[in-house]
Design a protein around this motif. Structure first.
Motif, PDB file in Angstrom:
ATOM      1  N   ASP A  16       1.327  -1.068  -0.269  1.00  0.00           N
ATOM      2  CA  ASP A  16       0.175  -0.030  -0.225  1.00  0.00           C
ATOM      3  C   ASP A  16       0.631   1.230  -0.044  1.00  0.00           C
ATOM      4  N   SER A  17       0.575   2.021  -0.418  1.00  0.00           N
ATOM      5  CA  SER A  17       1.449   3.403  -0.259  1.00  0.00           C
ATOM      6  C   SER A  17       1.269   4.507  -0.124  1.00  0.00           C
ATOM      7  N   HIS A  18       2.590   5.037   0.737  1.00  0.00           N
ATOM      8  CA  HIS A  18       2.165   5.791   1.524  1.00  0.00           C
ATOM      9  C   HIS A  18       1.557   6.771   1.459  1.00  0.00           C
ATOM     10  N   PRO A  19       1.085   7.726   2.699  1.00  0.00           N
ATOM     11  CA  PRO A  19       0.437   9.091   2.695  1.00  0.00           C
ATOM     12  C   PRO A  19       1.395  10.013   1.483  1.00  0.00           C
ATOM     13  N   LEU A  20       2.779  10.208   1.621  1.00  0.00           N
ATOM     14  CA  LEU A  20       4.006  11.638   1.423  1.00  0.00           C
ATOM     15  C   LEU A  20       3.669  10.677   0.000  1.00  0.00           C
ATOM     16  N   ASP A  21       3.880   9.521  -0.646  1.00  0.00           N
ATOM     17  CA  ASP A  21       3.683   9.445  -2.038  1.00  0.00           C
ATOM     18  C   ASP A  21       3.071  10.377  -2.616  1.00  0.00           C
ATOM     19  N   THR A  22       1.855  10.640  -2.633  1.00  0.00           N
ATOM     20  CA  THR A  22      -0.018  11.757  -2.927  1.00  0.00           C
ATOM     21  C   THR A  22       1.282  12.936  -2.783  1.00  0.00           C
ATOM     22  N   ALA A  23       1.573  13.329  -2.119  1.00  0.00           N
ATOM     23  CA  ALA A  23       2.401  14.360  -1.305  1.00  0.00           C
ATOM     24  C   ALA A  23       3.771  14.610  -2.756  1.00  0.00           C
ATOM     25  N   ILE A  24       4.516  13.289  -3.052  1.00  0.00           N
ATOM     26  CA  ILE A  24       5.336  13.354  -4.540  1.00  0.00           C
ATOM     27  C   ILE A  24       4.955  13.433  -5.110  1.00  0.00           C
ATOM     28  N   GLU A  25       3.930  13.070  -5.724  1.00  0.00           N
ATOM     29  CA  GLU A  25       3.105  12.834  -7.354  1.00  0.00           C
ATOM     30  C   GLU A  25       2.952  14.708  -7.137  1.00  0.00           C
ATOM     31  N   ILE A  26       2.216  15.161  -6.365  1.00  0.00           N
ATOM     32  CA  ILE A  26       1.989  16.685  -7.072  1.00  0.00           C
ATOM     33  C   ILE A  26       2.655  17.309  -6.965  1.00  0.00           C
ATOM     34  N   GLN A  27       4.267  17.087  -6.516  1.00  0.00           N
ATOM     35  CA  GLN A  27       5.075  17.953  -6.534  1.00  0.00           C
ATOM     36  C   GLN A  27       6.012  17.721  -7.986  1.00  0.00           C
ATOM     37  N   LEU A  28       5.716  16.394  -8.399  1.00  0.00           N
ATOM     38  CA  LEU A  28       6.370  16.008  -9.496  1.00  0.00           C
ATOM     39  C   LEU A  28       5.108  16.655 -11.082  1.00  0.00           C
ATOM     40  N   ALA A  29       4.414  16.241 -11.141  1.00  0.00           N
ATOM     41  CA  ALA A  29       2.874  17.259 -11.842  1.00  0.00           C
ATOM     42  C   ALA A  29       3.112  18.799 -11.741  1.00  0.00           C
ATOM     43  N   ALA A  30       3.449  19.193 -10.547  1.00  0.00           N
ATOM     44  CA  ALA A  30       4.168  20.456 -10.510  1.00  0.00           C
ATOM     45  C   ALA A  30       5.466  20.539 -11.771  1.00  0.00           C
ATOM     46  N   LEU A  31       6.152  19.756 -11.328  1.00  0.00           N
ATOM     47  CA  LEU A  31       7.681  20.087 -11.955  1.00  0.00           C
ATOM     48  C   LEU A  31       6.988  20.394 -13.847  1.00  0.00           C
ATOM     49  N   ILE A  32       6.458  18.906 -13.910  1.00  0.00           N
ATOM     50  CA  ILE A  32       5.499  18.493 -15.355  1.00  0.00           C
ATOM     51  C   ILE A  32       5.200  20.065 -15.496  1.00  0.00           C
ATOM     52  N   ILE A  33       4.427  20.412 -15.159  1.00  0.00           N
ATOM     53  CA  ILE A  33       3.835  21.851 -15.723  1.00  0.00           C
ATOM     54  C   ILE A  33       5.055  23.028 -15.854  1.00  0.00           C
ATOM     55  N   PHE A  34       5.464  23.493 -14.886  1.00  0.00           N
ATOM     56  CA  PHE A  34       6.069  24.312 -14.681  1.00  0.00           C
ATOM     57  C   PHE A  34       7.318  24.427 -15.543  1.00  0.00           C
ATOM     58  N   SER A  35       7.730  23.040 -16.604  1.00  0.00           N
ATOM     59  CA  SER A  35       9.134  22.896 -16.791  1.00  0.00           C
ATOM     60  C   SER A  35       8.686  23.789 -18.377  1.00  0.00           C
ATOM     61  N   PRO A  36       8.206  22.861 -19.032  1.00  0.00           N
ATOM     62  CA  PRO A  36       7.920  23.870 -20.775  1.00  0.00           C
ATOM     63  C   PRO A  36       7.262  25.537 -20.316  1.00  0.00           C
TER      64      PRO A  36
END
Length: 413
Positions: A16-36
């Protein structure tokens, strides 16, 4: 007969995923959107944002590792996921750090005699009688190390936290929606642009068909990478769409069957991904980046070959053939003459002779610093030592990243 990928059972159960996985996922999504959107992250302020968010992700990974322990195992005989793939990355980061440090001069003389000889003849400020660094520009190496750490952190975060199908799909959809937005911006700037990014900012070498990117080559790299994610997600959605139909079969899909699938009410996602893929290919060609076009054609050929070879993907060959035809129609309609003239320029020896000369000169440096390299991020500093060209401008990078990386980091990396 193999089941479609989306229907296969995982070989090793995932905890089962850890609650921090959701926080990491949100930050990764932010990087995906921000970079370009941040001009391709070529400015110091945008690089600082990337490093800051990556540091936050790294902190989350460390906290999760402490709280969650080492009981998450997948693949390779139950070895924790980050270990068997992260060791090369950690070793590379460690070697880059070592390149920038002041080490005993005897070590440098033993591993890289050419570095010692040149530095002693030039009396560079980073050396003393007893210490010296492998890097010819330690400051540039440390700056490149920050970028390398950010990339390594993202790699490890995806490897460790984005492991469930729902998270993988969300990441792919984030990439697809971001790519679609960049494509829309590119066409809008091309039709109603004024030669500026976002109609406001100027950039060296920028033109309206580079989207928000300052450099059209960087734009093509981004679109090619995004296109891979879009096509992967498209195949997943086609499997799901074909799986929801009671009359599905495992053989090749006939043309009438393809039309039936694409005309169903559940095919909205498939149409969105198809249009994103078609327009992504179109803007790569319209950007007139020869490297981008060649990379796309090469990757496209490999993808088509896999579709033919893989039994579980062969049934989508008809849809991919339709996709390729639509891509060609869009390229011909929007700018075939410009694309043809750009590709035809390969016949002009002068257009590629200088680049081949740079590669040849760089290989001479590789042989000179074969083991330890010259330091990550030092190409623009060391290349003039071997430059035999007539161009007075200083080369910032080589058009072959593999040779440049071999030159800067050496065979040890």
């Amino acid at each position: 007969m193999k089941a479609p990928y989306s229907q296969r059972e995982p070989s090793v159960p995932i905890k089962d995923s850890h609650p921090l996985d959701t926080a990491i996922e949100i930050q990764l999504a932010a990087l995906i959107i921000f970079s370009p959107l941040a001009f391709g992250v070529v400015h110091a302020w945008s690089q600082l944002v990337i490093v800051t968010v990556s540091s936050s992700i790294l902190g989350s990974l460390l906290i999760k590792s402490i709280l969650h322990g080492r009981d998450r195992a997948l693949g390779c005989g139950g070895i924790p996921v980050p270990l068997w793939l992260s060791l090369p990355v950690v070793a590379w980061v460690g070697w880059t750090l070592l390149q920038s440090l002041a080490l005993p001069a005897e070590w440098i003389r033993w591993l890289s005699p050419a570095t010692t000889q040149i530095k002693q003849s030039l009396a560079l400020p980073d050396q003393t009688e007893t210490t010296m660094s492998f890097s010819f520009y330690p400051g540039a190496t440390r700056n490149s190390l920050c970028a390398l750490l950010a990339v390594a952190t993202v790699f490890l975060a995806v490897l460790d936290s984005i492991r469930e199908e729902r998270r993988i799909r969300r990441m792919l959809w984030t990439i697809a929606f971001t790519a679609a937005g960049i494509v829309l911006l590119t066409f809008t700037q091309d039709i109603a642009g004024n030669g500026k990014i976002y109609w406001t900012f100027t950039g060296h070498g920028f033109h309206d068909r580079s989207g928000p990117f300052v450099n059209h080559s960087n734009f093509c790299q981004y679109m090619n990478l995004s296109l891979g994610a879009v096509l992967g997600l498209l195949l997943i959605e086609l499997n799901r769409l074909n799986g929801t139909n009671p009359s599905r079969h495992t053989g090749d899909l006939a043309f009438s069957r393809v039309i039936s699938l694409l005309s169903s009410s559940a095919s909205v996602k498939v149409w969105f991904l198809m249009m994103t893929a078609i327009l992504s290919v179109t803007v790569v060609f319209l950007s007139l980046s020869r490297g981008g076009m060649i990379s796309l054609l090469t990757a496209g050929g490999i993808t088509c070959l896999l579709l033919v070879i893989r039994n579980d993907l062969r049934k989508h060959a008809s849809i991919m053939a339709i996709l390729n035809c639509l891509m060609l129609i869009c390229i011909v309609y929007f700018g075939f003459d410009a694309v043809y003239d750009r590709l035809a320029s390969f016949a002009d020896r002068d257009t590629w002779q200088e680049r081949l000369s740079m590669v040849d000169n760089s290989l001479n440096l590789v042989r000179q610093f074969s083991l330890a390299g010259t330091g990550l991020g030092t190409f623009s500093v060391v290349f003039p030592m071997a430059d035999t060209g007539n161009n007075p401008a200083r080369a910032a990078h080589l058009e072959n990243e593999y040779i440049q990386m071999l030159l800067e980091t050496g065979s040890l990396a």
